[in-house]
Design a protein around this motif. Structure first.
Motif, PDB file in Angstrom:
ATOM      1  N   ALA A  17     -28.511 -22.661  64.359  1.00 26.38           N
ATOM      2  CA  ALA A  17     -28.656 -21.768  63.211  1.00 26.38           C
ATOM      3  C   ALA A  17     -27.323 -21.608  62.477  1.00 26.38           C
ATOM      4  CB  ALA A  17     -29.181 -20.408  63.666  1.00 26.38           C
ATOM      5  N   LYS A  18     -26.256 -21.454  63.234  1.00 27.22           N
ATOM      6  CA  LYS A  18     -24.930 -21.306  62.623  1.00 27.22           C
ATOM      7  C   LYS A  18     -24.552 -22.555  61.833  1.00 27.22           C
ATOM      8  CE  LYS A  18     -20.216 -20.025  63.792  1.00 27.22           C
ATOM      9  NZ  LYS A  18     -19.273 -19.684  64.870  1.00 27.22           N
ATOM     10  N   GLU A  19     -24.830 -23.721  62.395  1.00 28.71           N
ATOM     11  CA  GLU A  19     -24.513 -24.985  61.713  1.00 28.71           C
ATOM     12  C   GLU A  19     -25.271 -25.121  60.398  1.00 28.71           C
ATOM     13  OE1 GLU A  19     -25.330 -28.269  64.303  1.00 28.71           O
ATOM     14  OE2 GLU A  19     -23.841 -27.631  65.776  1.00 28.71           O
ATOM     15  N   LEU A  20     -26.519 -24.641  60.366  1.00 30.94           N
ATOM     16  CA  LEU A  20     -27.358 -24.793  59.174  1.00 30.94           C
ATOM     17  C   LEU A  20     -27.256 -23.617  58.213  1.00 30.94           C
ATOM     18  CD1 LEU A  20     -30.558 -26.278  60.835  1.00 30.94           C
ATOM     19  CD2 LEU A  20     -28.812 -27.501  59.536  1.00 30.94           C
ATOM     20  N   GLY A  21     -26.528 -22.583  58.589  1.00 33.70           N
ATOM     21  CA  GLY A  21     -26.378 -21.426  57.717  1.00 33.70           C
ATOM     22  C   GLY A  21     -27.623 -20.548  57.675  1.00 33.70           C
ATOM     23  N   ILE A  22     -28.390 -20.551  58.760  1.00 33.48           N
ATOM     24  CA  ILE A  22     -29.558 -19.684  58.870  1.00 33.48           C
ATOM     25  C   ILE A  22     -29.366 -18.808  60.099  1.00 33.48           C
ATOM     26  CG2 ILE A  22     -31.096 -21.310  57.700  1.00 33.48           C
ATOM     27  CD1 ILE A  22     -32.197 -22.157  60.409  1.00 33.48           C
ATOM     28  N   GLU A  23     -30.351 -17.972  60.392  1.00 39.08           N
ATOM     29  CA  GLU A  23     -30.253 -17.079  61.538  1.00 39.08           C
ATOM     30  C   GLU A  23     -31.431 -17.315  62.467  1.00 39.08           C
ATOM     31  OE1 GLU A  23     -30.588 -12.288  62.304  1.00 39.08           O
ATOM     32  OE2 GLU A  23     -29.890 -12.993  60.355  1.00 39.08           O
ATOM     33  N   TRP A  24     -31.148 -17.395  63.766  1.00 34.79           N
ATOM     34  CA  TRP A  24     -32.232 -17.479  64.740  1.00 34.79           C
ATOM     35  C   TRP A  24     -32.732 -16.068  64.962  1.00 34.79           C
ATOM     36  CZ3 TRP A  24     -32.033 -16.349  70.336  1.00 34.79           C
ATOM     37  CH2 TRP A  24     -33.243 -16.635  70.944  1.00 34.79           C
ATOM     38  N   ALA A  25     -33.993 -15.818  64.651  1.00 31.73           N
ATOM     39  CA  ALA A  25     -34.552 -14.463  64.699  1.00 31.73           C
ATOM     40  C   ALA A  25     -35.566 -14.310  65.818  1.00 31.73           C
ATOM     41  CB  ALA A  25     -35.191 -14.129  63.346  1.00 31.73           C
ATOM     42  N   GLY A  26     -35.533 -15.178  66.800  1.00 32.97           N
ATOM     43  CA  GLY A  26     -36.491 -15.117  67.898  1.00 32.97           C
ATOM     44  C   GLY A  26     -36.267 -13.892  68.762  1.00 32.97           C
ATOM     45  N   MET A  27     -37.336 -13.151  69.018  1.00 37.93           N
ATOM     46  CA  MET A  27     -37.242 -11.981  69.882  1.00 37.93           C
ATOM     47  C   MET A  27     -37.180 -12.398  71.351  1.00 37.93           C
ATOM     48  SD  MET A  27     -37.060  -9.504  67.839  1.00 37.93           S
ATOM     49  CE  MET A  27     -37.266  -8.116  68.917  1.00 37.93           C
ATOM     50  N   LEU A  28     -37.864 -13.481  71.695  1.00 31.18           N
ATOM     51  CA  LEU A  28     -37.887 -13.992  73.057  1.00 31.18           C
ATOM     52  C   LEU A  28     -37.343 -15.405  73.068  1.00 31.18           C
ATOM     53  CD1 LEU A  28     -41.465 -12.839  74.092  1.00 31.18           C
ATOM     54  CD2 LEU A  28     -39.313 -11.766  74.726  1.00 31.18           C
ATOM     55  N   ILE A  29     -36.734 -15.793  74.167  1.00 29.14           N
ATOM     56  CA  ILE A  29     -36.221 -17.146  74.305  1.00 29.14           C
ATOM     57  C   ILE A  29     -37.400 -18.085  74.517  1.00 29.14           C
ATOM     58  CG2 ILE A  29     -34.743 -18.658  75.676  1.00 29.14           C
ATOM     59  CD1 ILE A  29     -33.264 -16.066  76.557  1.00 29.14           C
ATOM     60  N   PRO A  30     -37.515 -19.150  73.729  1.00 28.50           N
ATOM     61  CA  PRO A  30     -38.626 -20.096  73.918  1.00 28.50           C
ATOM     62  C   PRO A  30     -38.558 -20.755  75.297  1.00 28.50           C
ATOM     63  CG  PRO A  30     -37.386 -20.582  71.912  1.00 28.50           C
ATOM     64  CD  PRO A  30     -36.627 -19.540  72.653  1.00 28.50           C
ATOM     65  N   MET A  31     -39.720 -21.129  75.820  1.00 29.09           N
ATOM     66  CA  MET A  31     -39.789 -21.774  77.132  1.00 29.09           C
ATOM     67  C   MET A  31     -39.129 -23.150  77.133  1.00 29.09           C
ATOM     68  SD  MET A  31     -40.981 -19.828  79.348  1.00 29.09           S
ATOM     69  CE  MET A  31     -41.073 -21.050  80.629  1.00 29.09           C
ATOM     70  N   ASN A  32     -39.225 -23.844  76.006  1.00 26.78           N
ATOM     71  CA  ASN A  32     -38.602 -25.156  75.893  1.00 26.78           C
ATOM     72  C   ASN A  32     -38.336 -25.435  74.413  1.00 26.78           C
ATOM     73  OD1 ASN A  32     -40.982 -26.403  74.701  1.00 26.78           O
ATOM     74  ND2 ASN A  32     -41.852 -26.374  76.764  1.00 26.78           N
ATOM     75  N   GLN A  33     -37.791 -26.593  74.122  1.00 26.45           N
ATOM     76  CA  GLN A  33     -37.381 -26.911  72.754  1.00 26.45           C
ATOM     77  C   GLN A  33     -38.549 -27.223  71.831  1.00 26.45           C
ATOM     78  OE1 GLN A  33     -34.459 -30.016  73.103  1.00 26.45           O
ATOM     79  NE2 GLN A  33     -32.938 -28.632  73.932  1.00 26.45           N
ATOM     80  N   TYR A  72     -40.106 -30.238  54.965  1.00 29.72           N
ATOM     81  CA  TYR A  72     -40.406 -28.980  54.277  1.00 29.72           C
ATOM     82  C   TYR A  72     -39.453 -27.871  54.735  1.00 29.72           C
ATOM     83  CZ  TYR A  72     -42.856 -24.681  53.113  1.00 29.72           C
ATOM     84  OH  TYR A  72     -43.158 -23.433  52.652  1.00 29.72           O
ATOM     85  N   ILE A  73     -39.193 -27.813  56.037  1.00 30.98           N
ATOM     86  CA  ILE A  73     -38.288 -26.797  56.573  1.00 30.98           C
ATOM     87  C   ILE A  73     -36.879 -27.023  56.046  1.00 30.98           C
ATOM     88  CG2 ILE A  73     -37.172 -25.973  58.700  1.00 30.98           C
ATOM     89  CD1 ILE A  73     -39.847 -26.518  60.138  1.00 30.98           C
ATOM     90  N   MET A  74     -36.432 -28.255  56.060  1.00 31.44           N
ATOM     91  CA  MET A  74     -35.086 -28.544  55.572  1.00 31.44           C
ATOM     92  C   MET A  74     -34.965 -28.248  54.079  1.00 31.44           C
ATOM     93  SD  MET A  74     -33.962 -29.075  58.446  1.00 31.44           S
ATOM     94  CE  MET A  74     -32.287 -29.107  57.915  1.00 31.44           C
ATOM     95  N   LYS A  75     -36.035 -28.495  53.328  1.00 29.62           N
ATOM     96  CA  LYS A  75     -36.020 -28.181  51.907  1.00 29.62           C
ATOM     97  C   LYS A  75     -35.910 -26.667  51.701  1.00 29.62           C
ATOM     98  CE  LYS A  75     -38.477 -29.155  47.636  1.00 29.62           C
ATOM     99  NZ  LYS A  75     -39.632 -29.785  47.023  1.00 29.62           N
ATOM    100  N   MET A  76     -36.633 -25.875  52.545  1.00 27.63           N
ATOM    101  CA  MET A  76     -36.544 -24.416  52.454  1.00 27.63           C
ATOM    102  C   MET A  76     -35.124 -23.941  52.736  1.00 27.63           C
ATOM    103  SD  MET A  76     -40.068 -22.858  54.151  1.00 27.63           S
ATOM    104  CE  MET A  76     -39.201 -22.437  55.593  1.00 27.63           C
ATOM    105  N   ILE A  77     -34.478 -24.547  53.720  1.00 27.69           N
ATOM    106  CA  ILE A  77     -33.110 -24.160  54.064  1.00 27.69           C
ATOM    107  C   ILE A  77     -32.165 -24.485  52.900  1.00 27.69           C
ATOM    108  CG2 ILE A  77     -31.153 -24.696  55.578  1.00 27.69           C
ATOM    109  CD1 ILE A  77     -33.249 -25.116  57.827  1.00 27.69           C
ATOM    110  N   ASP A  78     -32.325 -25.670  52.319  1.00 26.04           N
ATOM    111  CA  ASP A  78     -31.482 -26.058  51.186  1.00 26.04           C
ATOM    112  C   ASP A  78     -31.700 -25.140  49.982  1.00 26.04           C
ATOM    113  OD1 ASP A  78     -30.396 -28.101  52.674  1.00 26.04           O
ATOM    114  OD2 ASP A  78     -31.763 -29.635  51.893  1.00 26.04           O
ATOM    115  N   LEU A  79     -32.952 -24.815  49.685  1.00 25.78           N
ATOM    116  CA  LEU A  79     -33.241 -23.938  48.542  1.00 25.78           C
ATOM    117  C   LEU A  79     -32.711 -22.532  48.729  1.00 25.78           C
ATOM    118  CD1 LEU A  79     -36.878 -25.048  47.650  1.00 25.78           C
ATOM    119  CD2 LEU A  79     -34.783 -25.523  46.373  1.00 25.78           C
TER     120      LEU A  79
END
Length: 129
Positions: A75-91, A119-126
């Motif tokens: 998230a830091k590398e992409l300039g976004i924030e990880w907003a997960g309340m729980l840690i995912p079980m796997n990737q 689509y996700i990467m486009k959202m991050i760029d926009l």
């Protein structure tokens, strides 16, 4: 039962608290090698493990993977924030992410890290504009 007396309910609760688990059973098993139900406070996974295994080994798979640190770093590398309340079980499990413009979306670590969803990467760029 020979030798040692069984662990008390309070000892099961204290072990769980120290290892990031909640002891779910209403009574304690006869020995530390008998299984009981535990719930991970980080990911919510319910597991059937003995007192001994909780005491000696990693209590939950989510704690082994280091995925929380990976999500935060990505998230830091992409300039976004990880907003997960729980840690995912796997990737591959979807979790919440927050864009710089405040919008949120759900995607797995792999979806973002390996650019599987353009689509996700486009959202991050926009959101950076």
């Amino acid at each position: 039962m020979r030798g040692r007396k069984p662990k008390s309910y309070q000892e099961y609760v204290e072990l769980g608290n120290s290892r990031g688990l909640t002891f779910l059973d209403k009574s304690t098993p006869r020995s530390i090698n008998s299984t009981a139900y535990w719930e991970c406070v980080h990911c919510g996974r319910v597991m059937h493990k003995s007192y001994w295994k909780v005491m000696v080994y990693n209590p939950c798979r989510c704690r082994e993977s280091g995925l929380q640190e990976k999500c935060e770093l990505l998230a830091k590398e992409l300039g976004i924030e990880w907003a997960g309340m729980l840690i995912p079980m796997n990737q591959k499990v979807k979790t919440s992410w927050k864009l710089s413009n405040g919008n949120t979306f759900d995607a797995s670590f792999n979806d973002i890290a390996h650019y599987r969803h353009k689509y996700i990467m486009k959202m991050i760029d926009l959101s950076k504009k």
